[in-house]
Structure formats: structure tokens, C-alpha cells
Design a protein around this motif. Structure first.
Motif, PDB file in Angstrom:
ATOM      1  N   ASP A 141       0.830  -1.201   0.000  1.00  0.00           N
ATOM      2  CA  ASP A 141       0.000   0.000   0.000  1.00  0.00           C
ATOM      3  C   ASP A 141       0.870   1.259   0.000  1.00  0.00           C
ATOM      4  OD1 ASP A 141      -1.624  -2.174   0.598  1.00  0.00           O
ATOM      5  OD2 ASP A 141      -2.860  -1.090   2.030  1.00  0.00           O
ATOM      6  N   ALA A 142       1.970   1.229   0.767  1.00  0.00           N
ATOM      7  CA  ALA A 142       2.842   2.397   0.861  1.00  0.00           C
ATOM      8  C   ALA A 142       3.415   2.784  -0.488  1.00  0.00           C
ATOM      9  CB  ALA A 142       3.980   2.118   1.848  1.00  0.00           C
ATOM     10  N   THR A 143       3.639   1.779  -1.349  1.00  0.00           N
ATOM     11  CA  THR A 143       4.262   2.045  -2.646  1.00  0.00           C
ATOM     12  C   THR A 143       3.400   2.929  -3.529  1.00  0.00           C
ATOM     13  OG1 THR A 143       5.250  -0.152  -2.454  1.00  0.00           O
ATOM     14  CG2 THR A 143       5.488   0.931  -4.568  1.00  0.00           C
ATOM     15  N   PHE A 144       2.098   2.983  -3.286  1.00  0.00           N
ATOM     16  CA  PHE A 144       1.232   3.813  -4.115  1.00  0.00           C
ATOM     17  C   PHE A 144       1.537   5.301  -3.935  1.00  0.00           C
ATOM     18  CE2 PHE A 144      -0.750  -0.161  -4.598  1.00  0.00           C
ATOM     19  CZ  PHE A 144      -1.434  -0.110  -5.805  1.00  0.00           C
ATOM     20  N   THR A 145       2.132   5.668  -2.805  1.00  0.00           N
ATOM     21  CA  THR A 145       2.529   7.064  -2.636  1.00  0.00           C
ATOM     22  C   THR A 145       3.616   7.439  -3.625  1.00  0.00           C
ATOM     23  OG1 THR A 145       1.924   7.030  -0.298  1.00  0.00           O
ATOM     24  CG2 THR A 145       3.450   8.749  -1.003  1.00  0.00           C
ATOM     25  N   VAL A 146       4.565   6.532  -3.873  1.00  0.00           N
ATOM     26  CA  VAL A 146       5.627   6.844  -4.836  1.00  0.00           C
ATOM     27  C   VAL A 146       5.164   6.643  -6.277  1.00  0.00           C
ATOM     28  CG1 VAL A 146       6.704   4.559  -4.830  1.00  0.00           C
ATOM     29  CG2 VAL A 146       8.083   6.547  -5.355  1.00  0.00           C
ATOM     30  N   VAL A 147       4.178   5.791  -6.513  1.00  0.00           N
ATOM     31  CA  VAL A 147       3.595   5.681  -7.865  1.00  0.00           C
ATOM     32  C   VAL A 147       3.050   7.042  -8.276  1.00  0.00           C
ATOM     33  CG1 VAL A 147       1.709   4.682  -9.212  1.00  0.00           C
ATOM     34  CG2 VAL A 147       3.111   3.213  -7.755  1.00  0.00           C
ATOM     35  N   GLY A 148       2.284   7.671  -7.391  1.00  0.00           N
ATOM     36  CA  GLY A 148       1.834   9.043  -7.565  1.00  0.00           C
ATOM     37  C   GLY A 148       1.285   9.359  -8.937  1.00  0.00           C
ATOM     38  N   ALA A 149       1.766  10.464  -9.511  1.00  0.00           N
ATOM     39  CA  ALA A 149       1.250  10.946 -10.797  1.00  0.00           C
ATOM     40  C   ALA A 149       1.574  10.014 -11.949  1.00  0.00           C
ATOM     41  CB  ALA A 149       1.806  12.339 -11.094  1.00  0.00           C
ATOM     42  N   ARG A 150       2.576   9.131 -11.788  1.00  0.00           N
ATOM     43  CA  ARG A 150       2.873   8.180 -12.860  1.00  0.00           C
ATOM     44  C   ARG A 150       1.703   7.229 -13.086  1.00  0.00           C
ATOM     45  NH1 ARG A 150       8.717   7.955 -13.313  1.00  0.00           N
ATOM     46  NH2 ARG A 150       9.265  10.171 -13.405  1.00  0.00           N
TER      47      ARG A 150
END
Length: 749
Positions: free
Chosen positions: A194-203
Motif C-alpha cells: 500500500d505504501a508504494t502507491f505514494t511513490v507511484v503518484g502521478a505516474r
């Protein structure tokens, strides 16, 4: 002064990366961190433990033993924070789970960092970092593999674990702020997936189900130089035009050459000078460009050393080494490395003696009933692009009232629909007298001001920290930039790509040519680390009434993202996996091509007992005698014979980490499970229709983090913002005099 978290006790049960890194971030700011290791010490024997386990005391406990479990219970009973990153249910089975421990210690903040969440059907999967990367689209596809096909590219940067650690530190600081008002702790779960979605962000942002199209020609790119080195040039500032005129590329652009020919001309011109010559020319013009360095070079770079993001340390195992310094900086309560990593179990006697003489009862906290952690906190957000607005967005998602000020003279607010949700928006010309009056009236009511202007801009406008502090001594003022506020590069402008280039990320991810990493990890991470600093400063202000300056930078974040690698000591070998051809770090930690796609297979980090691993899987047991390259070739051949789903089922049944390699962020963001769990949310946005964005991956039991309203049309909250400061009746005049705008600026995706 002492760190903000002095007096806060943290029990760190974490292993591998996420838990230890999160506890380190708390320890760096003054917390008393007690590290609990199993017999034999940390599960992952890595030089990085010298960084992640600094500022901690050490005790060894066998949690399978009744006696040691009782010691663990006593430690938790006297703690403020617990951090653990076992799979869901493990701590419950040991009698040390969140519900049981908070029942006995209602002020406890209990933070779990599992690979997959308790409500995720993959909760029992061994979620090694490679598995998480496969599950979250971190392995971007490139040409290669089967004829006409593509292959994924492995990256050694642990996005899931690092962002789990970042979010853990932020959330603990938020929960401590809330506890100071309510007197109560709470349960926190941050699955690394779930945390990884923060770095996925606008991509990962999708407009009507589709990603943003790539430009036909991108002026921001890695450029070859005369000395065989590469320069990362970024065309995202006002001095871009001056740079291309200086090198004569404007005539080729204006001639509308095809993209391939334009790129060829660009490269030819750049090959006429060395990378250092170009770096100096770009800096003199005021544009953006740095040499693509290796990580070994970054450890010796003047900017790294003078900003102190790289420093010298001593360690009982490594001896004298240089490695990552303090990430988040605060002016009044600066973090520090107070002690090196302790030898395993070195503090047992001291810790047990403290249990025999329990800590004094804490001073009574408040008894407010709060819906969100930052309820009532007001923020003025002046930031642009990604890092700064991410800080403001995160504060808003924790409950702050954030007013986003943008210029009415820009065409587009970049990435608006990603980073300005949950905020109110107003367009104000801060170069006018009335515009500054609006700003100062907002500051009079604010707790926090955020800005990430180029060096000198805030001073020129008269809204720098010293002048804001003169008016509001208790203000928390957050400032973010690319390279940090100290050192020879401190005044240079920059973006994500430059943070990657200067610190070694691009050289590692590339092959013959450096390559941009798959996520804007330095931007989003810097936003989170600034948010952590703001939360710490708010906690300090609550106790003392004193504000302070918070400093965060892309280069700091790039260093922390690579903290598993950045320890330089006698005998150091730079041999981590790298390049566009990399599929993993070894036979039992890499991607394999199955009959219908790619699968990641992962054993325990550093596990050399191949026979023991493979023997657990019937389909692979006959390969147990193979090792090294022979095993790798045998696995390549064997895994081609069955589907990804069949291998994932067989491997996970045998207790081996495995996951299908998700080939694109579009597929990730449209995955029914991802949407069901609220990590990708589709909502209507004015002027666009449905837009899919990522959502917060943090769960708090009492004061939940919320995605907040969709990003408003730029300027659309002028009425409510002006009403708050007693200027509601002046909106018409302010529009006529071009101080405020409510139309004319687009929302960027």
C-alpha cells in the motif's frame, strides 16, 4: 538542544529494511529506541545495519520463549511506540499483537508494517522487496526478452520498504501530536504494498482510463559529453530558452526537425565539451543540469559532504565509514547521530534493570475528541511541482486545513490533480501589495507555511523565514529544494531527475547510458520527509510555544533511498545489481519468464541454503543440488514450461515468495483488488471527467487518514479563503486589479 522526540520510547521489532529504517528516523530525532533482535542478531546481515541501527540500544529476545515474551510484554507496557514488520497475525499469535498491547497501554502507538495488509488476500505471501516490486509495477518494461516482446528491468532501490519507513515516521509523528491532545494512542497499519502507491503518484494517474501521453521530443534528457560522461539536463525552468540559445539548438527546434534528427543535433553539440564544463555553463546560465555520478562519487561529492547528508561515522563492525547523515533537518531541535550501532545484546543489563524500576507515569495529556490527527491546524502552501505540494497534501490528508496559493500568471498548475487534492485553492499575485496583504493575513492565522521556491525568490518577495518569523515567532516554516540549504549547489534549481543523477541512481539504473528511475521517488519522498519535520516541529511548538525552520531536499531523500548501499568502508565492493539488463540479484531473487508472462521468485535475503529453499517446492525439488549460474539457467528453463499463475500458486504454497510481475502502471491502477482496497480511486474532476489517482495507504484506528476532496479548479476557493481573513467583500476589486484570479489557469494532470 535535545531532539523533539527525547523522552519518547520506541520498541523496534523490525527486520530487514522498513522497520529498522523507520525506527532510525525516530531515533535520529531523539527517541529512545530499544532494538529487539532474535538470537543470532538481525535476520539480514548487511553493512546497512550500521546506518539503520544507529541511535538504538540492543537486546536479544527469543519470542518463542515464554520468559522472553514476558520481557517483550513489559517493554511494550512502558513504551510510547512499537514498530513491527512481521506478516499479519504473527505478533497476535505471540500474544504481542496490537489489540492486546494497547488494551494494557492505552497511550501506545502500535505501528505494523507487513508486506501485504491483513485485509489483502496475499497477506500470507512472503513479501520480500522483489515480490513487492513485482506487485507494484516497479520493474518497468524495456525492449528485449522474447522476439518482439519486452522484459522487465530490476531495480535495487527498495521503494516499498523505504516508503513504508517514510510513512511510518510521518504517521507516528502525527499520532504523537494527536495523543498530546487526546491522551490516547492508536493502531497504525502501513502495508508496504500500500505504501508504494505514494511513490507511484502521478505516474499512475489516469484521465478517462488513460495515462498522459509522452511528448514527441523531450528536452530533458541524459546528454553525452566529450569526456565520455553524461549530463542530466532538465528543461523545466525559465532559463531553458537561454540555454538552448547559448548552444544554438533554438534554430534546429524552430526549423521543426523530426525528433530523431533533433536528438542527434543535441548530442553532437553536447559532445563538444566535457560534462564538468557543461555543468558549469548550465549553472552560470541559471538552468538545470548536473553530471550523472555513481553512488561512490556521490559519497565524495562536495555537495553531499558540505550539506552533511553524507558524513563520517564509527561502527563496531565496519570500523570507520562514511554513509547517510540526518535526513529531516530542524533549526531549533536538529537531529543527530548520538551513538553508533550497538553490538547485539549489548544493552541487555541496562534495559532489564529499567524494567525492574518502571518509568515514571507520564504527564497527563489532554482529553480532546478529535476526528483527524491535525484537526484545527492551518497551513499556507506556496509550493509548486511535486515535492512541496506533496507535503501540503499529506498534511491535508491528516486533517489540516491547507490553502494552496498559486500564481494567476501561470498557464497550468502542474500535477494539480495529483498533489492538490484535499486543499483549498486561490490564485494570488504575490508581487502586488494587495497580494502580499492576503498572504500576511493568512499567515496571521496559520500554524505552518510551506515553500519550495528557487533560491532567493522568497527573500525577493519578502516572505522568507526570517521575515515570517519576525511577525509570527511560533510559525513552522517548511522549505524544500533539490540539493539542500548548505553547500556549493544549495542555490541551484533542480527537479527529480537531478536528484537521481547527482546521487548515483541514474548510473545504477542505466547501462551504457544512465537511465531515469521508474518513479519520482525523490520528489514524493522529500514531501514526506518535510511533512515528518513539520509534524515534529508542531509537537515541539505544542510543548514550548516555539516555531522553527524545517529543511528537506531531494538529494537527502535520494541518499536515504539508497541507504542499503551507501556505506563506504575498507574492503567495500560496489557490486549490487545494476543496468537495464538486470533481472534480480541472484538465482533465488529475480524475475523469470513463464509461459505467459514474468514471475518474481524470492527467498530470504542472503539465504544461501538453496537446497532447503527448493526442496519445499515439489516442482523444483530436483534442482536442489544446483547453485549459482547453473541453478539460474535450470530455473530459467523450468519456469518457461508453466503459467505465471501456476508458478505463483506452487511457490507460495511451498512458502517461497512469488508474484506475477505487473507489467504496467495502467494495469496496476485498474486492478479490481487495488480499487477495492481503496488504493486507486476514480472520481469526477471539473473539466476532465473521471480521473483515477492513488490514495493514502495508511490506516489509523481512531483518526483515519483520508483522501479528501478532489483537487479543485485552480482559484475556485477564493471566496471562502478571503472570507476567512475578513476580505470577502473585496473579491471583485481584487479580480479587476489582477491581484486574484478565479479563471484562466488550467489544472494540470
Amino acid at each position: 538542544m535535545a531532539g523533539v522526540l527525547e523522552g519518547v520510547r520506541v520498541i523496534d521489532f523490525g527486520q530487514y529494511i522498513a522497520g529498522p529504517m523507520a525506527a532510525m528516523l525516530l531515533g535520529d530525532q531523539g527517541a529512545d529506541v530499544i532494538r529487539v533482535d532474535p538470537p543470532g542478531g538481525p535476520r539480514w546481515k548487511t553493512p546497512a545495519n550500521a546506518t539503520w541501527n544507529r541511535n538504538k540500544r540492543s537486546i536479544v529476545l527469543d519470542l518463542k520463549s515464554d520468559r522472553d515474551r514476558e520481557i517483550a510484554r513489559q517493554l511494550i507496557a512502558g513504551a510510547d511506540v512499537v514498530i513491527e514488520n512481521f506478516r499479519p497475525g504473527v505478533m497476535d499469535r505471540l500474544g504481542l499483537g496490537a489489540a492486546a498491547m494497547t488494551a494494557g497501554n492505552p497511550r501506545l502507538i502500535y505501528c505494523s508494517l507487513p508486506g501485504f495488509g491483513a485485509d489483502d488476500p496475499r497477506a500470507a505471501v512472503p513479501a520480500w522487496e522483489g515480490v513487492l516490486g513485482a506487485a507494484t509495477g516497479a520493474y518497468r518494461m524495456s525492449g528485449g526478452g522474447r522476439p518482439g516482446g519486452t522484459r522487465p528491468v530490476y531495480t535495487v532501490i527498495p521503494y516499498g520498504s523505504a516508503y513504508g519507513a517514510f510513512l511510518c515516521a510521518v504517521t507516528v509523528a502525527m499520532a504523537l501530536n494527536e495523543r498530546a491532545r487526546s491522551g490516547r494512542g492508536q493502531l497504525v497499519e502501513i502495508p508496504l504494498f500500500d505504501a508504494t502507491f505514494t511513490v507511484v503518484g502521478a505516474r499512475g494517474l489516469l484521465v478517462n482510463g488513460k495515462p498522459e501521453e509522452e511528448p514527441a521530443f523531450n528536452w530533458s534528457r541524459q546528454l553525452p559529453c566529450k569526456d565520455g560522461r553524461w549530463l542530466m539536463y532538465v528543461a523545466n525552468n525559465k532559463r531553458f530558452e537561454a540555454f538552448i540559445k547559448h548552444i544554438g539548438m533554438d534554430k534546429w527546434r524552430d526549423a521543426k526537425l523530426p525528433p530523431q534528427e533533433l536528438a542527434q543535433k543535441y548530442d553532437e553539440i553536447m559532445r563538444t565539451r566535457t560534462a564538468k564544463e557543461w555543468e558549469d555553463i548550465v549553472a552560470e546560465i541559471g538552468s538545470e543540469g548536473v553530471i550523472c555520478h555513481s553512488s561512490a562519487e556521490w559519497l565524495q561529492h562536495p555537495q553531499a559532504l558540505e550539506s552533511k547528508i553524507i558524513a563520517d561515522f564509527d561502527d563496531p563492525e565496519l570500523g570507520h565509514f562514511c554513509g547517510p547523515g540526518i535526513n529531516t533537518r530542524l533549526s531549533v531541535t536538529p537531529g543527530s547521530v548520538r551513538r553508533p550501532r550497538a553490538k547485539t545484546d549489548a544493552d541487555r543489563t541496562e534495559i532489564l534493570a529499567e524494567l525492574a524500576a518502571p518509568r515514571p507515569s507520564p504527564k497527563a495529556d489532554g482529553d480532546e475528541i478529535l476526528r483527524t490527527a491535525l484537526q484545527g491546524v492551518k497551513v499556507v502552501d506556496l509550493c509548486i511541482v511535486l515535492a512541496g505540494p506533496t507535503c501540503g497534501r499529506t498534511l491535508a490528508e491528516f486533517g489540516a486545513d491547507v490553502v494552496k496559493i498559486d500564481s494567476p500568471h501561470v498557464r497550468t498548475v502542474l500535477r494539480h490533480n495529483d498533489i492538490n487534492r484535499a486543499k483549498r485553492s486561490i490564485l494570488v499575485d504575490l508581487k502586488t501589495k494587495d497580494g502580499l496583504e492576503i498572504f500576511w493575513k493568512l499567515v496571521d492565522q496559520a500554524d505552518v507555511v510551506l515553500q519550495n521556491f528557487r533560491s532567493g525568490v522568497a527573500e525577493k518577495l519578502g516572505i522568507d523565514y526570517e521575515r515570517v518569523r519576525a511577525r509570527r515567532p511560533d510559525i513552522v516554516y517548511g522549505s524544500m529544494n533539490t540539493f539542500g540549504h548548505l553547500g556549493p549547489f544549495a542555490g541551484r534549481p533542480g527537479h527529480e531527475q537531478l536528484g537521481q543523477a547527482v546521487s548515483g541512481m541514474q548510473v545504477r539504473y542505466g547501462s551504457a547510458k544512465p537511465a531515469t528511475a521508474p518513479f519520482a521517488a525523490n520528489d514524493y519522498g522529500t514531501g514526506l520527509m518535510a511533512c515528518y519535520g513539520v509534524a515534529l516541529a508542531l509537537l515541539h511548538r505544542r510543548r514550548t510555544g516555539q516555531g522553527q525552520f524545517v529543511d528537506s531536499a531531494l538529494a537527502y531523500t535520494a541518499t536515504m533511498l539508497q541507504s542499503a548501499l551507501l556505506q563506504d568502508y575498507p574492503g567495500k565492493q560496489w557490486n549490487e545489481p545494476h543496468g537495464q539488463e538486470s533481472l534480480g540479484s541472484g538465482p533465488l531473487n529475480r524475475m523469470y519468464l513463464a509461459s505467459d508472462g514474468w514471475v518474481f521468485l524470492a527467498a530470504r535475503a542472503g539465504d544461501a541454503a538453496y537446497a532447503g529453499v527448493l526442496a519445499r517446492c515439489t516442482e523444483l525439488a530436483d534442482l536442489a543440488g544446483h547453485e549459482g549460474e547453473k541453478l539460474e539457467r535450470a530455473l530459467e528453463e523450468r519456469l518457461r514450461d508453466r503459467s505465471v499463475a501456476a508458478w505463483v500458486e506452487a511457490l507460495t504454497k511451498a512458502g517461497i515468495g512469488a508474484h506475477r510481475v505487473v507489467p504496467s502502471l495502467v494495469e496496476l491502477m485498474t486492478d479490481p483488488l487495488v480499487q477495492q482496497r481503496g488504493l486507486a480511486v476514480t472520481r469526477e474532476h471539473e473539466g476532465f471527467g473521471p480521473i483515477t489517482t492513488t490514495a493514502p495507504g495508511v490506516k489509523l484506528s481512531r483518526t483515519p487518514m483520508e483522501i479528501g476532496r478532489v483537487a479543485p479548479k485552480p482559484g475556485s476557493d477564493a471566496t471562502s479563503v478571503l472570507a476567512d481573513i475578513g476580505m470577502a467583500g473585496q473579491l471583485g476589486r481584487l479580480i479587476r486589479e489582477h491581484v486574484v484570479a478565479v479563471d484562466g489557469v488550467k489544472a494540470g494532470c
